[in-house]
Write a protein that holds these residues in place. Structure first.
Motif, PDB file in Angstrom:
ATOM      1  N   ALA A   1     -49.801  44.884   0.638  1.00  0.00           N
ATOM      2  CA  ALA A   1     -48.569  45.568   0.238  1.00  0.00           C
ATOM      3  C   ALA A   1     -47.927  46.290   1.420  1.00  0.00           C
ATOM      4  CB  ALA A   1     -48.851  46.558  -0.885  1.00  0.00           C
ATOM      5  N   MET A   2     -48.644  46.373   2.534  1.00  0.00           N
ATOM      6  CA  MET A   2     -48.108  47.027   3.732  1.00  0.00           C
ATOM      7  C   MET A   2     -47.611  46.008   4.762  1.00  0.00           C
ATOM      8  SD  MET A   2     -51.068  49.844   4.405  1.00  0.00           S
ATOM      9  CE  MET A   2     -52.130  50.370   3.062  1.00  0.00           C
ATOM     10  N   MET A   3     -47.836  44.726   4.514  1.00  0.00           N
ATOM     11  CA  MET A   3     -47.467  43.689   5.483  1.00  0.00           C
ATOM     12  C   MET A   3     -45.972  43.398   5.422  1.00  0.00           C
ATOM     13  SD  MET A   3     -50.329  40.738   4.999  1.00  0.00           S
ATOM     14  CE  MET A   3     -52.056  40.991   5.422  1.00  0.00           C
ATOM     15  N   LEU A   4     -45.334  43.391   6.567  1.00  0.00           N
ATOM     16  CA  LEU A   4     -43.953  42.937   6.640  1.00  0.00           C
ATOM     17  C   LEU A   4     -43.981  41.437   6.941  1.00  0.00           C
ATOM     18  CD1 LEU A   4     -40.910  44.627   8.241  1.00  0.00           C
ATOM     19  CD2 LEU A   4     -41.429  42.296   8.901  1.00  0.00           C
ATOM     20  N   ARG A   5     -43.733  40.652   5.895  1.00  0.00           N
ATOM     21  CA  ARG A   5     -43.645  39.188   6.050  1.00  0.00           C
ATOM     22  C   ARG A   5     -42.173  38.846   6.108  1.00  0.00           C
ATOM     23  NH1 ARG A   5     -44.738  37.075   1.497  1.00  0.00           N
ATOM     24  NH2 ARG A   5     -44.433  39.044   0.425  1.00  0.00           N
ATOM     25  N   PHE A   6     -41.786  37.976   7.062  1.00  0.00           N
ATOM     26  CA  PHE A   6     -40.353  37.758   7.216  1.00  0.00           C
ATOM     27  C   PHE A   6     -39.999  36.312   7.546  1.00  0.00           C
ATOM     28  CE2 PHE A   6     -41.859  38.800  11.473  1.00  0.00           C
ATOM     29  CZ  PHE A   6     -41.086  38.059  12.344  1.00  0.00           C
ATOM     30  N   HIS A   7     -38.793  35.970   7.084  1.00  0.00           N
ATOM     31  CA  HIS A   7     -38.132  34.715   7.439  1.00  0.00           C
ATOM     32  C   HIS A   7     -37.133  35.035   8.553  1.00  0.00           C
ATOM     33  CE1 HIS A   7     -35.931  30.941   7.093  1.00  0.00           C
ATOM     34  NE2 HIS A   7     -34.819  31.607   6.854  1.00  0.00           N
ATOM     35  N   THR A   8     -36.929  34.091   9.436  1.00  0.00           N
ATOM     36  CA  THR A   8     -35.950  34.273  10.508  1.00  0.00           C
ATOM     37  C   THR A   8     -34.933  33.142  10.469  1.00  0.00           C
ATOM     38  OG1 THR A   8     -37.739  35.160  11.887  1.00  0.00           O
ATOM     39  CG2 THR A   8     -35.673  34.655  12.991  1.00  0.00           C
ATOM     40  N   GLN A   9     -33.698  33.488  10.770  1.00  0.00           N
ATOM     41  CA  GLN A   9     -32.678  32.464  11.024  1.00  0.00           C
ATOM     42  C   GLN A   9     -32.089  32.742  12.393  1.00  0.00           C
ATOM     43  OE1 GLN A   9     -29.753  31.825   7.945  1.00  0.00           O
ATOM     44  NE2 GLN A   9     -28.351  30.752   9.305  1.00  0.00           N
TER      45      GLN A   9
END
Length: 521
Positions: free
Chosen positions: A290-298
């Motif tokens: 719940a503390m992880m910043l998971r991200f998509h990039t464009q």
């Protein structure tokens, strides 16, 4: 002679040389990837386990035409779909609405009903593909359409994976495709969090987006600060609703931009991860996931030039490296021709091949966080964190993101940065190859992908047919139930799903809520 001064795009001064004494006090050489605060990545082995999800953002014209592009992209090695929707769909109008004229199918696919959704994903099993949908104000309707179609396919909803953008705060701040005022919009978002927590446990319920903030002209530091401030606002709204931060926190995802300043972008991604982990911990999260910043990039759309567009292939390659070296979980690469129009099939293929070459030929995916320990990268990561936290503290002092947006603070800061950047280009303090330096007189013509204006007539005919084939009494009943539910504290998602299953259109559902919530002006 005075020494030349250099700065990142955020105005952070770059030293001539970085040495061990420049390592920040916060630098911890014992830190491991996959462990709090996740500066080095959210997975212990990152891309050694499997590459990032390679998405290509596509959607245009009709659902049938977009479906052909999806099948083509899947055949070329795409591992996740990203759906673009046209403007009427984004702001809750059916294709036959007078305000939809001239916009149907132009910047994305037109979706009016469950029948369009059936065509969009024809031949694609929803429980076998990860789908990201760039949709905000009407995100709850598109998710309902997706769920209704998955149920028709016999899919196990517990296995569905994907993301709806669903980030309305950045629409008020930077992009403009909002419908309802902030408070009811936040209520809809928490309804989605709550419903998905029980019914769609693998679905990312929001993609908190810095991408459009950056496209509007922010710096990298502002992109981090404003995005994470918006993230805090969503978390606080969910906590006020009584939701469990350790449950909904695992399904939050982020969406960032990758620009050309390679090292600043890598440092930005690392700083954002560290900051978010600490923010979530301070808000009560105890589950590391719940503390992880998971991200998509464009890759950066605003960095693409209409002049010498083939140069954009090189820009996208640099931006791909920034995203991968910064630890992205998924990536969309822009077509070289997107400053001119929607990407052609050739441009989309080259954009995908750029990711594949970086993944399988460059070697950068073979070790985790390869730039860690660099005196420059660690110093830059700490400086971005410091400046972004200071900006977030100013927003907190105003009462948080919603108040800062209502006061116009975030919009003004972005506008100021955009103006400063444009002035640097005009003064040639910032060199853009092919634009203010290294121009050519005769450029080769690049084929441009065009959408036919007759498309609105096609969608209008489909809507007329749909309305003739459904039961008006059922439509009236389900829309009244939606109105009642929206006027109460009950979750609206089950009724919206029932509405789309009974062939209510996107515009009818959006209008029913307009009658309850009004429109943001």
């Amino acid at each position: 002679m005075s020494e030349k001064k250099c700065f990142t795009d955020s105005g952070i001064e770059i030293k001539r040389l970085y040495k061990k004494e420049n390592l920040p006090a916060s630098y911890n050489e014992q830190e491991e990837p996959g462990e709090f605060p996740f500066t080095r990545g959210v997975q212990p082995d990152m891309y050694r386990g499997k590459p990032w999800t390679m998405r290509q953002y596509a959607g245009f014209s009709t659902a049938e035409e977009s479906n052909k592009r999806y099948h083509y992209l899947l055949s070329q090695g795409v591992t996740g779909l990203s759906v673009a929707f046209d403007l009427p769909t984004q702001i809750g109008y059916d294709s036959d609405h007078e305000l939809a004229e001239g916009e149907v199918g132009k910047v994305g696919v037109a979706i009016d009903s469950i029948e369009d959704m059936q065509e969009l994903f024809k031949g694609i099993k929803l429980d076998e593909v990860s789908t990201s949908m760039t949709i905000n104000a009407t995100g709850f309707i598109l998710l309902s359409l997706y769920v209704a179609l998955a149920k028709q396919q016999g899919a196990d909803l517990k296995k569905l994976t994907g993301t709806i953008q669903n980030d309305i705060l950045k629409e008020y701040a930077a992009r403009g495709t909002y419908i309802y005022p902030p408070k009811p919009s936040m209520r809809i978002i928490t309804d989605i969090f709550e419903w998905c927590g029980a019914e769609l446990p693998k679905w990312n319920t929001i993609s908190i987006s810095g991408y459009h903030i950056r496209e509007a002209g922010s710096t990298a530091v502002q992109e981090v600060a404003f995005t994470l401030s918006n993230g805090k606002a969503y978390v606080q709204a969910a906590l006020e609703r009584g939701l469990d931060i350790n449950q909904f926190g695992r399904r939050l995802s982020f969406f960032f931009n990758a620009h050309n300043n390679l090292f600043e972008e890598v440092a930005k991604f690392r700083a954002a991860r560290r900051m978010w982990a600490k923010i979530m911990k301070s808000l009560g999260a105890t589950d590391p996931k719940a503390m992880m910043l998971r991200f998509h990039t464009q890759t950066g759309g605003s960095t693409l030039t209409a002049q010498q567009p083939l140069n954009n292939i090189s820009r996208v390659t640099v931006q791909t490296l920034a995203a991968v070296l910064g630890g992205t979980q998924s990536l969309h690469t822009n077509g070289y021709d997107e400053a001119l129009g929607l990407p052609t099939e050739e441009a989309a293929r080259i954009a995908l091949r750029t990711q594949q070459i970086v993944a399988f030929e460059s070697g950068v995916a073979e070790t985790v966080d390869p730039l860690a320990g660099s005196y420059f990268i660690e110093s830059l990561t700490a400086e971005i964190e410091k400046q972004a936290l200071a900006l977030m503290a100013r927003i907190d002092g105003m009462g948080g993101s919603v108040s800062a947006i209502e006061a116009g603070f975030i919009q003004d800061e972005i506008a100021r940065s955009a103006f400063d950047y444009q002035r640097q280009i005009e003064r040639e303090e910032k060199i853009i190859v092919g634009v203010n330096r290294f121009q050519v007189n005769n450029e080769a013509k690049i084929p441009v992908f065009r959408i036919d204006d007759s498309l609105r007539q096609v969608q209008t005919a489909k809507l007329a047919s749909l309305r003739n084939r459904r039961d008006p009494a059922i439509i009236d009943r389900v829309l009244q139930t939606l109105n009642d539910r929206a006027s109460s504290d009950e979750n609206i998602m089950p009724v919206v799903i029932e509405a789309v299953e009974n062939k209510c259109t996107l515009g009818e559902i959006a209008d029913e809520l307009r009658s309850v919530y009004g429109e943001h002006r």
